[in-house]
Scaffold this motif. Structure first.
Motif, PDB file in Angstrom:
ATOM      1  N   ASP A   1       4.705   1.459  -2.363  1.00 37.70           N
ATOM      2  CA  ASP A   1       5.913   2.821  -2.510  1.00 37.70           C
ATOM      3  C   ASP A   1       6.206   2.934  -1.214  1.00 37.70           C
ATOM      4  O   ASP A   1       6.937   3.981  -1.851  1.00 37.70           O
ATOM      5  N   ILE A   2       6.526   2.631  -0.080  1.00 35.13           N
ATOM      6  CA  ILE A   2       7.434   3.922   0.728  1.00 35.13           C
ATOM      7  C   ILE A   2       8.882   2.569   0.730  1.00 35.13           C
ATOM      8  O   ILE A   2       8.930   2.079   0.538  1.00 35.13           O
TER       9      ILE A   2
ATOM     10  N   VAL B   1      13.367   3.645  12.332  1.00 32.85           N
ATOM     11  CA  VAL B   1      12.613   3.342  11.079  1.00 32.85           C
ATOM     12  C   VAL B   1      12.718   4.874  10.352  1.00 32.85           C
ATOM     13  O   VAL B   1      11.793   5.905  11.024  1.00 32.85           O
ATOM     14  N   SER B   2      13.425   5.467   9.179  1.00 33.45           N
ATOM     15  CA  SER B   2      13.137   6.095   8.453  1.00 33.45           C
ATOM     16  C   SER B   2      11.999   5.448   7.490  1.00 33.45           C
ATOM     17  O   SER B   2      11.863   5.368   6.607  1.00 33.45           O
ATOM     18  N   LEU B   3      10.621   6.405   7.474  1.00 37.32           N
ATOM     19  CA  LEU B   3       9.728   6.092   6.339  1.00 37.32           C
ATOM     20  C   LEU B   3       9.768   8.008   5.044  1.00 37.32           C
ATOM     21  O   LEU B   3       9.404   8.920   6.017  1.00 37.32           O
ATOM     22  N   SER B   4       9.511   6.708   3.528  1.00 35.13           N
ATOM     23  CA  SER B   4       9.057   8.054   2.983  1.00 35.13           C
ATOM     24  C   SER B   4       9.048   7.716   1.692  1.00 35.13           C
ATOM     25  O   SER B   4       8.296   6.570   1.811  1.00 35.13           O
ATOM     26  N   GLY B   5       8.777   8.446   0.387  1.00 35.00           N
ATOM     27  CA  GLY B   5       8.002   8.036  -0.482  1.00 35.00           C
ATOM     28  C   GLY B   5       6.088   8.816  -0.389  1.00 35.00           C
ATOM     29  O   GLY B   5       6.181   9.541   0.124  1.00 35.00           O
ATOM     30  N   THR B   6       5.596   8.064  -1.152  1.00 34.21           N
ATOM     31  CA  THR B   6       4.038   8.485  -1.234  1.00 34.21           C
ATOM     32  C   THR B   6       2.795   7.641  -1.402  1.00 34.21           C
ATOM     33  O   THR B   6       3.281   6.688  -1.934  1.00 34.21           O
ATOM     34  N   VAL B   7       1.822   7.972  -1.464  1.00 33.15           N
ATOM     35  CA  VAL B   7       0.724   7.422  -0.788  1.00 33.15           C
ATOM     36  C   VAL B   7      -0.122   8.073  -1.037  1.00 33.15           C
ATOM     37  O   VAL B   7      -0.328   9.840  -1.354  1.00 33.15           O
TER      38      VAL B   7
ATOM     39  N   ASP C   1       8.700   9.463  10.276  1.00 35.85           N
ATOM     40  CA  ASP C   1       7.563   9.902   9.358  1.00 35.85           C
ATOM     41  C   ASP C   1       8.370  10.835   7.644  1.00 35.85           C
ATOM     42  O   ASP C   1       8.013  12.189   8.624  1.00 35.85           O
ATOM     43  N   ALA C   2       8.337  10.725   7.174  1.00 28.52           N
ATOM     44  CA  ALA C   2       8.414  11.835   6.325  1.00 28.52           C
ATOM     45  C   ALA C   2       7.850  11.237   5.259  1.00 28.52           C
ATOM     46  O   ALA C   2       7.901  11.568   3.794  1.00 28.52           O
ATOM     47  N   VAL C   3       6.618  10.244   5.085  1.00 26.28           N
ATOM     48  CA  VAL C   3       5.770   9.797   4.118  1.00 26.28           C
ATOM     49  C   VAL C   3       4.667  10.751   3.606  1.00 26.28           C
ATOM     50  O   VAL C   3       3.792  11.883   4.484  1.00 26.28           O
ATOM     51  N   GLU C   4       4.381  11.373   2.127  1.00 23.13           N
ATOM     52  CA  GLU C   4       4.071  12.334   1.449  1.00 23.13           C
ATOM     53  C   GLU C   4       2.909  12.016   0.608  1.00 23.13           C
ATOM     54  O   GLU C   4       3.138  11.344  -0.242  1.00 23.13           O
ATOM     55  N   ARG C   5       1.378  12.428   1.020  1.00 21.76           N
ATOM     56  CA  ARG C   5       0.234  12.482   0.276  1.00 21.76           C
ATOM     57  C   ARG C   5       0.084  12.763  -1.208  1.00 21.76           C
ATOM     58  O   ARG C   5       1.257  13.641  -1.856  1.00 21.76           O
ATOM     59  N   SER C   6       0.435  11.646  -2.471  1.00 26.64           N
ATOM     60  CA  SER C   6       0.633  12.028  -4.064  1.00 26.64           C
ATOM     61  C   SER C   6      -0.790  12.513  -4.056  1.00 26.64           C
ATOM     62  O   SER C   6      -2.258  12.038  -3.993  1.00 26.64           O
ATOM     63  N   LEU C   7      -1.044  13.350  -5.034  1.00 23.11           N
ATOM     64  CA  LEU C   7      -1.880  14.689  -5.543  1.00 23.11           C
ATOM     65  C   LEU C   7      -2.255  14.906  -7.047  1.00 23.11           C
ATOM     66  O   LEU C   7      -3.266  14.292  -7.856  1.00 23.11           O
ATOM     67  N   ALA C   8      -2.032  13.374  -7.678  1.00 20.17           N
ATOM     68  CA  ALA C   8      -2.257  12.925  -8.898  1.00 20.17           C
ATOM     69  C   ALA C   8      -3.367  12.457  -9.266  1.00 20.17           C
ATOM     70  O   ALA C   8      -3.956  11.540  -8.234  1.00 20.17           O
ATOM     71  N   VAL C   9      -4.119  12.258 -10.291  1.00 19.60           N
ATOM     72  CA  VAL C   9      -5.125  11.969 -10.301  1.00 19.60           C
ATOM     73  C   VAL C   9      -5.842  10.468 -10.185  1.00 19.60           C
ATOM     74  O   VAL C   9      -6.033  10.194  -9.525  1.00 19.60           O
TER      75      VAL C   9
END
Length: 457
Positions: free
Chosen positions: A62-63, A72-78, A102-110
């Protein structure tokens, strides 16, 4: 003319000296056209390559990737924070990439965070199931090595031939069991490939062993002293010993303490570390023992005749040994007496030491008095500063006024007195403590490191 020729020669010399330096200089050429900075990999190619790589790695699908001028610009969630760090590391290693934003964020969804954990658990269970045969083999090897070590340690008849006493036999058996346990554990961990765990276990065991060693230092010293005493055998059971200031008869030597029975019948436990470093006096080792005592005769008496009289009196006693012979010598000359030291030898296995010494003193004293030697008492000189004749007259009148002292009636000894005197004259050794020690050694089943078959130190 000459002046002109001189200037011409000087000019030719300067030209000759300058020619090599001019020849060594290289002409600097300016570039004919500017250098063009060309990029060999396009931004689209970098983006496509990263997209293909991330699509093959779980957690990086999903990046979002954007590439502009090699940046290179990376975004999205992991789902996990480590996935974002991993994506940045992969992008940085790709050829043509200048830098990575680096603009990747961690997803907090269960559901997003739980699915990787479930997948890892499933993978671990699957690998554990596949490793069950190998784990079973390692466990079987461990059990076999442990059983072999246990059986080898149980062959005490073999170790008794090698070790001098049962204490060392037990130490050897325990050492074999411990070595078998360690070898089995190391082989089992090597089979399952847990070398890191094995190193951690051995390192932790070393640290724990060092800490325990400092904590039980006195116990270890006591244990080593027990081994040394069992090898040296400084005494036997029922020996009459004096260990530092402690006197008694030896009951047994254990792995922790030496047990004595004091002459008044009490138990005394002395740590073996103290016994090993103590001064030990063994009265039983040599049955012949010398005693001595001192008597004083009047300063006007012949000391040589007094020594001969006492020598003859001691020689007449049955319990005094004829060889070595009794002896006597003058110790000191006092103000009113001559101090004579008498010495004699007896066999402790046939005569009780203190009782025999007492009877020897009595016999020597009686012999000296019968032969006319005086055993003087201390003499004190009194000084009177007043009227001495008046004092003496008063003292004489007081003495004449008192009635004369009646002689004490003669006491007729009774039968009990005769029996008590006969008992006192019996110098045979008292075996009561020896019998109690033998009874205790026979009744109790405690370990004993004393071996009568080994030579005594």
């Amino acid at each position: 003319m000459v002046h002109t020729l001189r200037h011409l020669l000087f000019a030719l010399l300067l030209a000759a000296l300058a020619a090599p330096a001019i020849a060594q200089e290289e002409p600097v050429s300016e570039p004919s056209e500017p250098i063009a900075a060309e990029r060999t990999i396009s931004d689209s190619a970098i983006a496509a390559r990263l997209s293909d790589i991330f699509s093959e790695i779980r957690g990086l699908e999903d990046i979002v990737i954007e590439v502009n001028a090699g940046v290179v610009s990376l975004s999205g969630t992991v789902s996990q924070q480590g996935d974002g760090v991993r994506a940045v590391a992969i992008a940085s290693r790709l050829e043509g990439v200048v830098t990575v934003e680096d603009a990747v964020e961690r997803s907090l969804a269960v559901e997003t965070s739980l699915s990787p954990a479930i997948a890892n658990l499933e993978n671990s269970l699957r690998r554990g199931w596949e490793a069950l045969p190998l784990i079973g083999l390692a466990l079987a090897v461990f059990i076999i090595i442990w059983i072999v070590g246990h059986l080898l340690a149980s062959w005490k008849f073999l170790w008794k031939r090698l070790a001098p006493n049962p204490f060392l036999v037990e130490i050897i058996a325990q050492a074999i069991r411990f070595i078998a346990l360690i070898v089995g554990l190391v082989v089992a961990l090597n089979l399952v490939g847990a070398t890191a765990l094995m190193g951690a276990i051995l390192g932790g065991a070393g640290v724990i062993g060092l800490a325990i060693g400092f904590a039980v230092r006195d116990t270890v010293e006591n244990y080593i002293s027990s081994i040394m005493l069992s090898l040296r055998q400084p005494f036997r059971a029922n020996d009459h010993v004096l260990i530092n200031e402690h006197e008694g008869k030896v009951v047994r030597l254990t792995s922790r303490a030496t047990i004595l029975m004091t002459l008044d019948g009490n138990h005394l436990r002395i740590p073996n570390s103290t016994v090993f470093k103590a001064i030990i006096l063994n009265y039983t080792r040599n049955p012949e023992r010398r005693f001595e005592f001192e008597l004083g005769v009047d300063a006007n008496d012949d000391p040589v005749a007094a020594m001969a009289c006492g020598f003859a009196a001691m020689g007449a006693l049955d319990f005094i040994l004829r060889e070595p012979k009794p002896d006597a010598h003058i110790k000191a000359v006092g103000d009113s007496n001559i101090v004579i030291r008498f010495m004699g030898w007896l066999n402790q296995s046939e005569a009780e030491f203190h009782k025999a010494r007492s009877l020897a003193i009595r016999a020597t004293k009686d012999a000296l008095e019968e032969d006319g030697f005086t055993l003087p008492e201390p003499i004190y000189r009194l000084r009177f500063d007043g009227n001495v004749p008046a004092l003496l007259t008063e003292a004489a009148s007081d003495a004449s006024a008192k009635p004369s002292a009646q002689p004490a009636p003669t006491r007729i000894p009774s039968a009990s007195d005769v029996e008590a005197e006969a008992q006192l004259l019996d110098v045979r050794p008292d075996d009561h403590i020896t019998e109690k020690v033998d009874e205790e050694r026979a009744a109790t089943g405690e370990e004993d490191l004393l071996d009568n078959e080994r030579p005594v130190e």
